[in-house]
Enzyme design. Structure first.
Site, PDB file in Angstrom:
ATOM      1  N   GLU A   2      41.976 -28.259 -74.197  1.00 54.10           N
ATOM      2  CA  GLU A   2      41.728 -29.611 -74.686  1.00 54.10           C
ATOM      3  C   GLU A   2      41.906 -29.681 -76.210  1.00 54.10           C
ATOM      4  O   GLU A   2      41.913 -28.641 -76.879  1.00 54.10           O
ATOM      5  CB  GLU A   2      40.281 -30.010 -74.322  1.00 54.10           C
TER       6      GLU A   2
ATOM      7  N   HIS B 166      46.841 -32.121 -73.859  1.00 51.19           N
ATOM      8  CA  HIS B 166      46.376 -30.784 -73.461  1.00 51.19           C
ATOM      9  C   HIS B 166      47.435 -30.057 -72.638  1.00 51.19           C
ATOM     10  O   HIS B 166      48.267 -30.671 -71.981  1.00 51.19           O
ATOM     11  CB  HIS B 166      45.023 -30.831 -72.743  1.00 51.19           C
TER      12      HIS B 166
ATOM     13  N   ASN C 245      46.207 -36.592 -73.330  1.00 61.26           N
ATOM     14  CA  ASN C 245      45.683 -36.309 -74.676  1.00 61.26           C
ATOM     15  C   ASN C 245      46.374 -35.092 -75.307  1.00 61.26           C
ATOM     16  O   ASN C 245      45.912 -34.572 -76.309  1.00 61.26           O
ATOM     17  CB  ASN C 245      44.166 -36.093 -74.628  1.00 61.26           C
TER      18      ASN C 245
ATOM     19  N   ASP D 170      45.625 -22.420 -64.497  1.00 57.96           N
ATOM     20  CA  ASP D 170      44.215 -22.808 -64.554  1.00 57.96           C
ATOM     21  C   ASP D 170      43.635 -23.088 -63.172  1.00 57.96           C
ATOM     22  O   ASP D 170      44.360 -23.161 -62.179  1.00 57.96           O
ATOM     23  CB  ASP D 170      44.043 -24.026 -65.481  1.00 57.96           C
TER      24      ASP D 170
HETATM   25  N1  LIG Z   1      45.276 -28.840 -65.788  1.00 62.51           N
HETATM   26  C1  LIG Z   1      46.266 -29.801 -65.458  1.00 62.51           C
HETATM   27  C2  LIG Z   1      47.404 -29.678 -66.438  1.00 62.51           C
HETATM   28  O1  LIG Z   1      48.000 -28.392 -66.293  1.00 62.51           O
HETATM   29  C3  LIG Z   1      48.408 -30.779 -66.185  1.00 62.51           C
HETATM   30  O2  LIG Z   1      49.506 -30.620 -67.042  1.00 62.51           O
HETATM   31  C4  LIG Z   1      47.757 -32.122 -66.413  1.00 62.51           C
HETATM   32  C5  LIG Z   1      48.710 -33.283 -66.225  1.00 62.51           C
HETATM   33  O3  LIG Z   1      48.803 -33.622 -64.879  1.00 62.51           O
HETATM   34  P1  LIG Z   1      49.920 -34.533 -64.267  1.00 62.51           P
HETATM   35  O4  LIG Z   1      51.156 -33.708 -64.214  1.00 62.51           O
HETATM   36  O5  LIG Z   1      49.419 -34.893 -62.901  1.00 62.51           O
HETATM   37  O6  LIG Z   1      50.053 -35.718 -65.145  1.00 62.51           O
HETATM   38  O7  LIG Z   1      46.701 -32.242 -65.489  1.00 62.51           O
HETATM   39  C6  LIG Z   1      45.715 -31.227 -65.433  1.00 62.51           C
HETATM   40  O8  LIG Z   1      44.782 -31.466 -66.415  1.00 62.51           O
END
Ligand SMILES: N[C@@H]1[C@@H](O)[C@H](O)[C@@H](COP(=O)(O)O)O[C@@H]1O
Length: 233
Positions: free
Chosen positions: A135, A130, A128, A62
């Site tokens: 989402e 995702h 959440n 993404d």
């Molecule tokens: N788009 C990314 C996700 O791909 C990732 O998994 C999530 C969790 O991030 P973190 O690993 O910093 O908790 O954050 C963002 O929203």
């Protein structure tokens, strides 16, 4: 689902690296990569190893919409900083967040995914549930698409920005349908703020309200968590 509860983030990152290496030794050539803090330990392992990535292809999940690759908050910049500057790949794809033509960007990305089916997909998970930026409520069969981020995600991701006002409100993301096509999925989650999402993913009902719960339908998923993220399992 193969759930591995590791002592800490470092042990989990080492295990993720071992699993990735095993896949590569078995012929994996296309890696699906994630951003966020969860995969950083794995990228550190890759960087400090002798693994040669120059024959591999990477496809990121993404990117925020409306920021340039040179913006330090962009996922382009993140990947450059944590991995690509030290371990260049043969080709690396990340959605072009600076292009506001969503139809063009998503169609192009789907063509890339069709041309290069993902062997091993690295995933983090949002608080959440995702995955990528899919989402809650996102249909399970969707391919690459543009999403509006939820206020919960904007708030969670504001830790990487000066203020939550700076967090983009939209992103391009591989869809859940694209993620589910990967041959092997390795999901990393650390810290107690992920405990509810992990419990719902592993033991909850399969529902679009928890996007990661769809992984229960995938034949080859490894979930690597630390003790804190595992506390509600
Ligand atoms: N788009 C990314 C996700 O791909 C990732 O998994 C999530 C969790 O991030 P973190 O690993 O910093 O908790 O954050 C963002 O929203």
């Amino acid at each position: 689902m193969n759930i591995l509860v590791m002592k800490n983030k470092e042990e989990a990152s080492k295990k993720a690296f071992d699993l990735l290496l095993a896949d590569i030794n078995n012929g994996a050539k296309v890696l699906g990569l994630a951003t966020g803090s969860s995969p950083v330990g794995l990228y550190d392992q890759i960087v400090s190893s002798s693994l040669d990535c120059s024959q591999l292809i990477s496809i990121n999940l993404d990117e925020y919409v409306g920021i340039k690759p040179t913006n330090p908050q962009s996922y382009h910049f993140f990947m450059q900083q944590h991995l690509f500057s030290q371990k260049p790949f043969a080709k690396s794809f990340i959605p072009d967040g600076s292009n506001l033509d969503a139809d063009y960007v998503t169609t192009r990305y789907n063509q890339i995914l069709t041309a290069h089916p993902i062997d091993t997909q690295i995933l983090g998970i949002g608080n959440n549930g995702h995955i990528g930026f899919n989402e809650p409520g996102t249909p399970f069969d969707i391919q690459t698409h543009k999403v509006r981020l939820t206020s919960a995600t904007i708030k969670a991701n504001s830790r990487f920005f000066t203020s939550s006002n700076d967090v983009p409100h939209a992103a391009y993301t591989m869809g859940i349908g694209s993620i589910m096509k990967a041959k092997h999925i390795i999901l990393l989650a650390f810290g107690e703020q992920k405990a509810d999402a992990i419990a719902a993913t592993v033991n909850g009902k399969i529902t679009t309200a928890v996007p990661a719960s769809v992984l229960q339908r995938h034949p080859n998923v490894t979930i690597l968590v630390d003790q804190q993220a595992a506390q509600k399992l």
